[in-house]
Scaffold this active site. Sequence first.
Site: not given
Length: 216
Positions: A75, A94, A96, A121, A161
């Site tokens: 990625e 990143h 999942h 927040y 994703h």
Amino acid sequence: MTEISSAREKIALYAKSLFDRGLTPGSSGNISMRLSDGSFLVTPTGSSMGFLDPGRISHLGSAMELISGDAPTKEIPLHSAFYDTRHGTGAVVHLHSTHSVALSLMPDVDPDNVLPPLTAYGIMKLGKVKLLPFFMPGDDAMGEAVRGLAGRRTAVLLANHGPVVAGKNLETAVYAMEELEETAKLAVLLRGIEANGMGQADVERLVKRFDIQWDD
């Protein structure tokens, strides 16, 4: 301890915390961090966030070429897009995470602002979160989609994703990612309920008070 050794240990520590709390299962998810010399540390391809060997975390040059450690996550285009377009980015996370992915599958979310205004927040740490379409993992097009935002978003949600968050440092990126997942969890739990979210006036006051990037 050198800067690179300390940073590798910090990445492994935060990665394990995210993994242990079930925020990214198996060998999913990746983290990158910019060092003071302009080079990067990136979690290796196929690695589990819960079992990283700090010494094997990928060390990449300023052009994302491998200097030492294992081969980096596929990625890289996604990470580099944030560093190249959003000034001051020091780390990218990143995951999942389950509720964020679930929210990306909902047919009626606003693709320009996928998180509903439920908590202060959620707005303060993330601003507007853009929903991007599905891309094959590692596809350069994923990075190009982020570049197309021209640095206007700190976070995006990749359909089918998972979420991606950029921050000024690793702690900021991780904390914002946690806020994204918790807000997504609330949004999923409240589906079909007329919940009392924040009103437009409240959102506008927050944006002004904390100087949040909100307009596209």
